[in-house]
Design a protein around this motif. Structure first.
Motif, mmCIF file in Angstrom:
data_model
loop_
_atom_site.group_PDB
_atom_site.id
_atom_site.type_symbol
_atom_site.label_atom_id
_atom_site.label_comp_id
_atom_site.label_asym_id
_atom_site.label_seq_id
_atom_site.Cartn_x
_atom_site.Cartn_y
_atom_site.Cartn_z
ATOM 1 N N LYS A 1 0.843 -1.196 0.000
ATOM 2 C CA LYS A 1 0.000 0.000 0.000
ATOM 3 C C LYS A 1 0.873 1.239 0.000
ATOM 4 O O LYS A 1 2.056 1.187 0.333
ATOM 5 C CB LYS A 1 -0.915 0.023 1.226
ATOM 6 N N LYS A 2 0.258 2.364 -0.362
ATOM 7 C CA LYS A 2 0.969 3.643 -0.333
ATOM 8 C C LYS A 2 0.210 4.624 0.549
ATOM 9 O O LYS A 2 -0.970 4.410 0.876
ATOM 10 C CB LYS A 2 1.155 4.204 -1.742
ATOM 11 N N VAL A 3 0.881 5.692 0.928
ATOM 12 C CA VAL A 3 0.263 6.697 1.791
ATOM 13 C C VAL A 3 -1.002 7.241 1.129
ATOM 14 O O VAL A 3 -1.013 7.572 -0.054
ATOM 15 C CB VAL A 3 1.256 7.853 2.078
ATOM 16 N N GLY A 4 -2.081 7.302 1.917
ATOM 17 C CA GLY A 4 -3.356 7.791 1.417
ATOM 18 C C GLY A 4 -4.327 6.697 1.047
ATOM 19 O O GLY A 4 -5.524 6.950 0.880
ATOM 20 N N ASP A 5 -3.825 5.449 0.933
ATOM 21 C CA ASP A 5 -4.708 4.333 0.582
ATOM 22 C C ASP A 5 -5.667 4.020 1.726
ATOM 23 O O ASP A 5 -5.298 4.066 2.896
ATOM 24 C CB ASP A 5 -3.893 3.073 0.261
ATOM 25 N N THR A 6 -6.884 3.678 1.359
ATOM 26 C CA THR A 6 -7.874 3.203 2.326
ATOM 27 C C THR A 6 -7.732 1.685 2.450
ATOM 28 O O THR A 6 -7.600 0.999 1.438
ATOM 29 C CB THR A 6 -9.297 3.551 1.848
ATOM 30 N N VAL A 7 -7.757 1.181 3.673
ATOM 31 C CA VAL A 7 -7.637 -0.265 3.868
ATOM 32 C C VAL A 7 -8.783 -0.749 4.750
ATOM 33 O O VAL A 7 -9.341 0.003 5.539
ATOM 34 C CB VAL A 7 -6.283 -0.656 4.511
ATOM 35 N N ARG A 8 -9.096 -2.020 4.602
ATOM 36 C CA ARG A 8 -10.120 -2.663 5.406
ATOM 37 C C ARG A 8 -9.488 -3.719 6.312
ATOM 38 O O ARG A 8 -8.385 -4.182 6.059
ATOM 39 C CB ARG A 8 -11.161 -3.336 4.498
#
Length: 388
Positions: A343-350
């Motif tokens: 993932k990268k900065v700013g990504d939304t994760v669940r």
């Protein structure tokens, strides 16, 4: 003290003997010069030690920079390998599906050919009993009309069967072309994957050499303790930056940022494995672990423990490749020592979404995951928050 003694002695001698006074004065000058030389020597030694310390710090910094470059290169290669494996897996499923479709088309083609064969046979038999023969024979007009209609339908059915067979032949050729292209792509990906794995192995060996060099640099307990304290300072600094970014992201968030307050004992484990370092256990000297280290094989998926936004995804000295997730209300989770980040900065994760692959970055000797939870910037024992 020695100079003071000689000055007192010479003063007494000078009051008694004139010539002795001159000798004492000369001797005192020699003593003072000797003391001055000792002082200069001490100053030079201090400067030398300071230069040596500065040189060692510079050497340590250079080794850490080398380690960072190597581990970032490993992360990139590992990421490429994961993508290639996923593409190969997708292609394999696609090829399997195309092969099934091709087999179905071949079966359809066989049936169509049999149908066409039957139609041609029927048309041939009908041709032998031509309308002219029927007209000259004893057949009545109604039977002749039926035979003519039947012949027309046979002709139409044969034409349709020929069209369907031609269409099936075209589909089969298309499937063959798709299969050829996908198998070629698959072979290219497999060849690239082989190269990437070899490259990864080479880089991992180079990294091991750097880790041994780093351990040599930090061999002294005090030096290692200082490095650990510096690492903690760096983490706190990055957390401060990340919290500002998290607050800004929270205002624009489309994901639930409800914090962890109601989730104690309910969070999934980021990886399943044995805990080799617990929160609060001794680290070095007065330092203690601020999180926990979970042993896991390299390349295993690291999962987010809850919904949130990625606010940090980079290499951090002492922690290697780290991912930090903001969950809202001042709650953050940290995942360190990764081989690569997904993932990268700013990504939304669940929750339970893969965010990284387990590694040994940051100079670790064995693969595992460093996991930490902080609430309003303060580390808290993560174990009670995880499911039993």
């Amino acid at each position: 003290m020695r100079a003071l003694f000689y000055r007192t002695y010479c003063t007494l001698r000078a009051s008694a003997f004139g010539t002795g006074a001159l000798l004492c004065l000369a001797f005192s000058s020699l003593v003072l010069a000797d003391n001055q030389n000792q002082l200069e020597g001490m100053k030079q030694e201090i400067v030398r030690q300071q230069q040596q310390l500065s040189h060692k710090k510079q050497q340590l910094s250079e080794v850490q920079k080398t380690l960072k470059r190597q581990e970032l290169a490993i992360a990139s290669t590992a990421g490429n390998i994961r993508q290639a494996e996923q593409k190969i897996d997708t292609l394999t499923r696609s090829i399997s599906q195309l092969e099934k479709e091709q087999q179905a088309l071949v079966q359809r083609q066989i049936g169509q050919r049999e149908q066409l064969k039957a139609l041609i046979t029927s048309h041939y038999k009908l041709g032998k009993a031509s309308p002219l023969a029927n007209l000259l024979g004893e057949n009545d007009a109604s039977q002749l009309e039926r035979m003519t209609e039947y012949a027309a339908r046979l002709t139409l059915a044969r034409s349709k069967a020929l069209d369907e067979l031609a269409a099936t032949d075209t589909e089969i050729q298309l499937k063959k072309h798709q299969l050829t292209e996908q198998r070629r792509t698959q072979q290219n990906l497999l060849a690239q994957l082989k190269k990437d794995r070899a490259s990864l192995l080479t880089r991992q060996k180079a990294r091991q050499s750097t880790v041994r060099q780093l351990q040599g640099q930090l061999s002294a307990d005090k030096r290692y303790l200082t490095e650990l304290k510096d690492n903690e300072t760096r983490l706190v600094s990055e957390i401060a930056k990340a919290r500002k970014a998290a607050e800004e992201a929270a205002r624009r968030a489309q994901v639930r940022m409800s914090g962890l307050n109601t989730l104690k004992g309910k969070l999934p484990w980021p990886v399943k494995g044995s805990v080799i370092h617990n929160y609060g256990s001794p680290l070095k000297g007065e330092l203690r672990w601020k999180g926990m280290v979970i042993s896991k094989s390299i390349g295993s998926e690291v999962k987010a423990v809850h919904d949130g936004k990625v606010v940090f995804a980079d290499w951090l000295r002492g922690y290697g490749l780290m991912v930090a997730i903001d969950h809202g209300h001042g709650d953050m989770s940290f995942y360190g020592y990764n081989q690569t980040v997904l993932k990268k900065v700013g990504d939304t994760v669940r929750a339970n979404e893969a965010i990284a692959l387990v590694g040994d970055s940051g100079g670790q000797e064995a693969p595992g995951l460093y996991f930490e939870i902080r609430r309003k910037g303060t580390p808290t024992n993560p174990r009670p928050w995880l499911t039993r």
